[in-house]
Design an enzyme around this catalytic site. Structure first.
Site, PDB file in Angstrom:
ATOM      1  N   TRP A 162      70.755  37.701  97.341  1.00 19.42           N
ATOM      2  CA  TRP A 162      71.869  38.305  97.911  1.00 19.42           C
ATOM      3  C   TRP A 162      72.916  38.475  99.159  1.00 19.42           C
ATOM      4  CZ3 TRP A 162      70.868  43.230  99.132  1.00 19.42           C
ATOM      5  CH2 TRP A 162      69.901  43.674  98.653  1.00 19.42           C
ATOM      6  N   LYS A 186      71.827  27.539  93.273  1.00 16.68           N
ATOM      7  CA  LYS A 186      72.556  28.578  92.855  1.00 16.68           C
ATOM      8  C   LYS A 186      72.034  29.826  93.427  1.00 16.68           C
ATOM      9  CE  LYS A 186      69.414  30.216  90.247  1.00 16.68           C
ATOM     10  NZ  LYS A 186      69.877  31.727  91.017  1.00 16.68           N
ATOM     11  N   GLU A 262      60.557  31.181 101.485  1.00 17.79           N
ATOM     12  CA  GLU A 262      60.605  32.136 102.677  1.00 17.79           C
ATOM     13  C   GLU A 262      61.173  33.559 101.889  1.00 17.79           C
ATOM     14  OE1 GLU A 262      62.177  34.672 104.285  1.00 17.79           O
ATOM     15  OE2 GLU A 262      63.933  34.292 104.299  1.00 17.79           O
ATOM     16  N   GLU A 397      57.858  46.356 100.543  1.00 14.02           N
ATOM     17  CA  GLU A 397      59.473  45.853 101.175  1.00 14.02           C
ATOM     18  C   GLU A 397      60.228  47.549 100.966  1.00 14.02           C
ATOM     19  OE1 GLU A 397      60.998  42.169 102.777  1.00 14.02           O
ATOM     20  OE2 GLU A 397      60.501  42.317 100.640  1.00 14.02           O
TER      21      GLU A 397
END
Length: 494
Positions: A162, A186, A262, A397
């Site tokens: 997103w 997708k 990734e 993260e």
């Protein structure tokens, strides 16, 4: 500006909020839809077709049906389609940027930058499409010739995130189109609108029906599992969390599908005593605040030499405090909302835990007090100092506008701490010592190292990481190889 003041239909017509399957815009099974939320105020931005597993299988059917003809299409024709798409995207950059800003939250200026950056992958791979090379070699033992051919891998599944709704698509679609592969995409359910707009542009650019199929859905896991169980699917490329990436890799095993991953990052930002501090602050702003900090390449941990730590921290805090938080489409706004309430809660929890462990807040530290922002998913730009090494914020993260700073005195300790993570996507280094530059490039265990720069991504460079940040490369000369198989042919000498 508010979402309701934007004519969304002019940016993305109703018919393009459906599934793109075999060149046709169609409703999902049972006319199912889901809502796309504006993160600036929590309102419903649009309703989009919600693909089922059967819909996704139909998309794969279309990709399989188109594969042979597309693989046989002349490289120059594939190149020209990508180039035409590049030109169309340039012409509509403002509309795409506004659509992206609305659904994802980033400022219009930053969204416009993503359009420019993401579009470069179409230009780059339009040029690579006509440079796919094989080889011809005389057998060293004599008697035969050794010929190698490059062929497209075949139908692909792309799962995009997103946070970069256009660029993460073009990084995958560009080389696949160039190589002669068909695909099912997708997009993330939080930000499907930009990908759907891109699909319409690709059709307009002349991409044949069935080459690109798009299935927005809230049934992510079910669809990925079903398509990966199909032996006709030959390649999976995913950008997203390491946890989901591990699952997709496991699911690829039964059909031995090619995979590119990734995944997550935990980027260290190292500032040595000899660094140009002002330049380092500029780089820190770029590396931390790109995309509101919601990027796998975002600087996650700042390791600053004790001799310059106070100067760096103060200057960074001043720059962060001066940023204006608000709706991404409004003039003068520097920092838009995070993607959803869970993101705000996660970032807040990391900051609170660090402070409880002894960190100090130089600026920010919580959601903004502005009453006009209370309905959106905002978090104030934050700088923390004296962050303990064991703080959770150093190991996760952050995906938000928070810069945790710790100090070091010895180079070897900085390298050890920078490498002390399961991730290995990108590291940033500021130094004016050429010898140290070489040592950092060689000793930092990362797929990418940025020296005296807060920006690393470039369509002409191979983007990707090591360890839990994944494998495979997107962009650069290496990017198209992810979509090609090698066939060796033994030929008689005469």
């Amino acid at each position: 500006m508010t979402a309701t003041s934007v004519d969304l239909a002019s940016l993305l017509p109703d018919e393009h909020r459906r599934l793109l399957v075999g060149g046709q815009w169609r409703e999902a099974s049972g006319a199912a839809t889901f809502e796309v939320i504006d993160p600036a105020d929590g309102s419903v931005l649009a309703s989009v077709a919600d693909a089922s597993v059967d819909d996704a299988r139909a998309a794969l059917d279309a990709a399989v049906a188109a594969q042979a003809d597309w693989a046989a299409t002349a490289p120059r024709e594939r190149s020209e389609i990508l180039r035409q798409a590049f030109e169309l995207i340039n012409d509509r950059a403002d509309d795409l940027a506004l659509l992206m800003s609305l659904e994802m939250g980033k400022t219009f200026t930053e969204a416009k930058g993503e359009v420019t950056y993401g579009n470069e992958f179409f230009r780059w791979f339009s040029e690579e499409a006509v440079r796919i090379r094989g080889s011809w070699l005389q057998n060293p033992a004599g008697g035969t010739r050794l010929l190698t051919l490059k062929k497209p891998v075949g139908p692909c599944l792309f799962v995009t995130p997103w946070n970069f709704p256009l660029a993460m698509g073009t990084r995958k679609i560009g080389p696949a189109v160039a190589a002669g592969c068909t695909m099912v995409v997708k997009p993330a359910s939080q930000t499907p609108l930009t990908m759907l707009a891109l699909g319409a542009i690709m059709s307009e650019a002349g991409l044949p029906d069935g080459v690109l199929n798009i299935v927005p859905t809230t049934h992510d896991a079910d669809i990925s599992k079903a398509l990966q169980a199909d032996d006709r699917l030959r390649k999976v490329s995913f950008t997203g969390s390491t946890a989901v990436g591990r699952l997709l890799v496991k699911q690829s095993a039964d059909q031995l599908q090619r995979v590119s991953m990734e995944l997550g990052g935990n980027a260290p930002f190292l500032v040595f005593a000899d660094a140009d501090v002002d330049a380092a602050v500029d780089g820190a702003m770029a590396a931390k605040m790109r995309n509101i900090g919601e990027a796998c390449t975002a600087a996650n941990r700042f390791l600053v030499h004790a001799d310059v730590a106070e100067e760096f921290s103060t200057k960074l805090a001043d720059r962060m405090a001066a940023l204006t938080v608000g709706r991404g489409q409004d003039d003068g706004v520097d920092v838009g909302p995070l993607i959803n309430p869970d993101a705000v809660e996660s970032v807040g929890n990391l900051v609170d835990a660090a402070v409880a462990g002894g960190a100090r807040v130089l600026t920010g530290g919580s959601a903004p007090d502005d009453a006009g922002l209370q309905s959106g998913y905002f978090f104030s730009p934050t700088v923390l100092v004296d962050v303990p090494a064991e703080a959770e914020i150093n190991g996760q993260e952050i995906f938000g506008p928070v810069a945790p700073i710790a100090t070091f005195t010895e180079e070897h300790d900085a390298v050890r701490r920078a490498n002390d993570t399961e991730y290995g996507l990108v590291a940033y280094v500021y130094t004016r010592d050429l010898g140290r530059t070489i040592r950092m490039a060689e000793s930092l265990d990362y797929g990418m190292v940025a020296i005296n720069s807060g920006l690393i991504s470039n369509a002409a460079a191979p983007f990707g990481g090591v360890k839990a940040s994944g494998f495979g490369r997107e962009g650069g000369f290496e990017g198209i190889e992810e979509y090609l198989e090698t066939t060796y042919v033994a030929l008689p000498a005469g």
